[in-house]
Design an enzyme around this catalytic site. Structure first.
Site, PDB file in Angstrom:
ATOM      1  CE1 TYR A  41     -11.395  11.820  -0.920  1.00  0.00           C
ATOM      2  CE2 TYR A  41     -10.396   9.933  -0.124  1.00  0.00           C
ATOM      3  CZ  TYR A  41     -11.060  10.498  -1.078  1.00  0.00           C
ATOM      4  OH  TYR A  41     -11.437   9.867  -2.309  1.00  0.00           O
ATOM      5  CB  CYS A  44       8.688  17.272  -6.462  1.00  0.00           C
ATOM      6  SG  CYS A  44      10.700  16.647  -6.504  1.00  0.00           S
ATOM      7  CD  GLU A  45       2.792  17.988  -6.725  1.00  0.00           C
ATOM      8  OE1 GLU A  45       2.212  19.180  -6.185  1.00  0.00           O
ATOM      9  OE2 GLU A  45       2.677  17.830  -8.152  1.00  0.00           O
ATOM     10  N   PRO A  80     -20.529  -2.806   1.645  1.00  0.00           N
ATOM     11  CG  PRO A  80     -19.853  -4.482   3.083  1.00  0.00           C
ATOM     12  CD  PRO A  80     -21.080  -4.095   2.150  1.00  0.00           C
ATOM     13  N   GLY A  81     -17.126  -1.700   1.982  1.00  0.00           N
ATOM     14  CA  GLY A  81     -15.731  -1.740   1.197  1.00  0.00           C
ATOM     15  C   GLY A  81     -14.677  -1.170   2.370  1.00  0.00           C
ATOM     16  N   GLY A  99     -20.943   2.448   3.514  1.00  0.00           N
ATOM     17  CA  GLY A  99     -20.712   3.811   4.266  1.00  0.00           C
ATOM     18  C   GLY A  99     -20.262   3.721   5.485  1.00  0.00           C
ATOM     19  NE  ARG A 105      -9.102   7.415   3.046  1.00  0.00           N
ATOM     20  CZ  ARG A 105      -9.150   8.093   4.158  1.00  0.00           C
ATOM     21  NH1 ARG A 105      -8.096   7.797   5.008  1.00  0.00           N
ATOM     22  NH2 ARG A 105     -10.194   8.307   4.713  1.00  0.00           N
ATOM     23  CE1 TYR A 139     -12.338   3.651  -2.153  1.00  0.00           C
ATOM     24  CE2 TYR A 139     -12.681   3.382   0.152  1.00  0.00           C
ATOM     25  CZ  TYR A 139     -13.103   3.111  -1.033  1.00  0.00           C
ATOM     26  OH  TYR A 139     -14.293   3.150  -1.341  1.00  0.00           O
TER      27      TYR A 139
END
Length: 421
Positions: free
Chosen positions: A317, A343-344, A275-276, A239, A313, A372
């Site tokens: 997010y 196409c978004e 941890p990442g 985290g 991301r 990520y």
């Protein structure tokens, strides 16, 4: 690892000129600094020195084999959430006895594969999973080591989609339920329930949520020990946040380690950290090229050859990433909506972002993309997965080449033979 300062020499990363690299590797591509990853791992290990601890890297952050190999070389284990992540970790040289298996949806087949491989322990998230672990271990004639994942109902103060420690989140169980698991442990003889686990969320920028959650964990630990239960392992999850925005102030590793020492003073077992993002996010960048500038009625669009399928991301997010052109000469600052070709409307990296003016063909660096990024990549719009490159003291190596069209569609076939269901 000091925060990377893209304002000074944005074209350099780990001694490699990204502009030159782009003449050898077609854009878009990810580039990772090996020394930045090593530095971040060493910083954490130094802060924990003297404790009985294990660092188990959260593989989901970046599962590329070269990144996992770096972790193995540093003595780091793995926190996995699938058998695929387990197999990646083992192939990269991370031993099974340094792997913890987390996740709410483990299947019987996955549990069996992990037991056969000899993973160190399971972080169990429901009574159904606990019973399944007992049944599979009994069938295989082995004993599984397990930790109960506690949901401490702590608000991590992060984005709602990466908050995992509140009561409404799908992760872990309440302490009352965990208390029942320990009380009935004898009914599951093939499961050695001797650990506690928690993970309250990702990208946490304050020590306060950690303090609240760790004290909750210690209080429950003390209660269990007083009742005669043996707790050999406390897994604190991950985290720790990183500096995506200039104003972000991440928790200092030394302060986090000091909190751990304070809260778990006298604990005789092993402490685990997962941890990442903290280890890899700031070590990675996404290098992309300007396709064109499109001028609308009230805004200008900077269209890149990278898209949301390469870096999800910002779309998923509303995440902020630093975006820096890689040209040397001074240019006037303008505002762009930085977008990709998918196409978004959601294929947007930034809105009204002030930055130096760009031209078609310019290279652009999107920062803090080591976590990520590639791990959440897809082939949406039939766009092949992009290359990943490891940088190390002026050298580079392509550690995942760009996917070809044939590779992308290799698993597809026309219905040549039909079967009755």
């Amino acid at each position: 690892m000091n925060r990377l300062d893209v304002s000074l020499l944005p074209h350099l990363l780990d001694g490699v000129d990204l502009r030159q690299l782009a003449t050898h590797v077609p854009t878009p591509f990810y580039a990772y600094s090996a020394n930045a990853i090593r530095g971040r791992v060493s910083e954490l290990q130094d802060a924990l020195q003297g404790l009985d601890y294990r660092v188990c890297y959260a593989v989901k952050a970046n599962p590329t084999a070269a990144v996992l190999q770096l972790m193995a070389e540093q003595g780091v284990g793995a926190d996995i959430v699938s058998v695929g992540e387990m197999q990646r970790s083992l192939r990269a040289g991370i031993p099974a006895d340094r792997i913890v298996f987390s996740g709410v949806g483990k299947t019987a087949d996955e549990i069996a594969a992990a037991l056969e491989a000899g993973v160190w322990r399971f972080n169990v998230e429901s009574v159904d999973e606990l019973d399944m672990l007992q049944a599979v271990a009994a069938r295989m004639g082995v004993q599984a080591r397990a930790s109960v994942r506690i949901n401490p109902d702590v608000d991590a103060g992060t984005h709602e989609k990466i908050s995992t420690g509140k009561s409404e989140n799908k992760f872990g169980v309440a302490i009352d339920e965990a208390r029942e698991w320990f009380a009935s442990a004898a009914s599951r003889p093939e499961v050695r329930l001797d650990g506690l686990h928690m993970h309250i969320g990702s990208q946490i920028l304050s020590l306060a949520p950690f303090r609240e959650a760790l004290h909750c964990m210690r209080t429950f630990h003390d209660e269990l020990v007083a009742q005669g239960h043996v707790i050999a392992c406390i897994d604190l999850g991950g985290g720790l946040g990183v500096a995506y925005r200039p104003e972000d102030q991440p928790v200092a590793v030394a302060d986090y380690a000091a909190l751990i020492r304070e809260v778990f003073a006298g604990f005789g077992g092993t402490l685990v950290l997962e941890p990442g993002r903290h280890l890899v996010a700031e070590a990675g960048v996404l290098v992309t090229r300007v396709i064109r500038i499109k001028h609308g009625l009230d805004r200008s669009f900077l269209v890149l050859d990278a898209a949301m399928n390469d870096l999800l991301r910002p779309s998923l997010y509303e995440a902020w990433h630093e975006i820096v052109p890689l040209h040397d000469e001074p240019r006037p600052r303008v505002r762009y909506d930085v977008v990709g070709p998918v196409c978004e409307t959601g294929d947007t990296f930034a809105r009204a972002r002030p930055m130096p003016a760009c031209a078609t063909g310019d290279l652009v660096r999107i920062g803090n993309a080591g976590a990520y990024g590639a791990s959440m990549g897809s082939t949406y719009n039939s766009r092949p997965l992009i290359a990943e490159v490891m940088l190390d003291s002026g050298r580079y190596a392509v550690v995942r080449r760009r996917q070809t069209l044939d590779e992308m569609i290799a698993g597809e076939q026309l219905p040549g033979q039909w079967h009755e269901a």
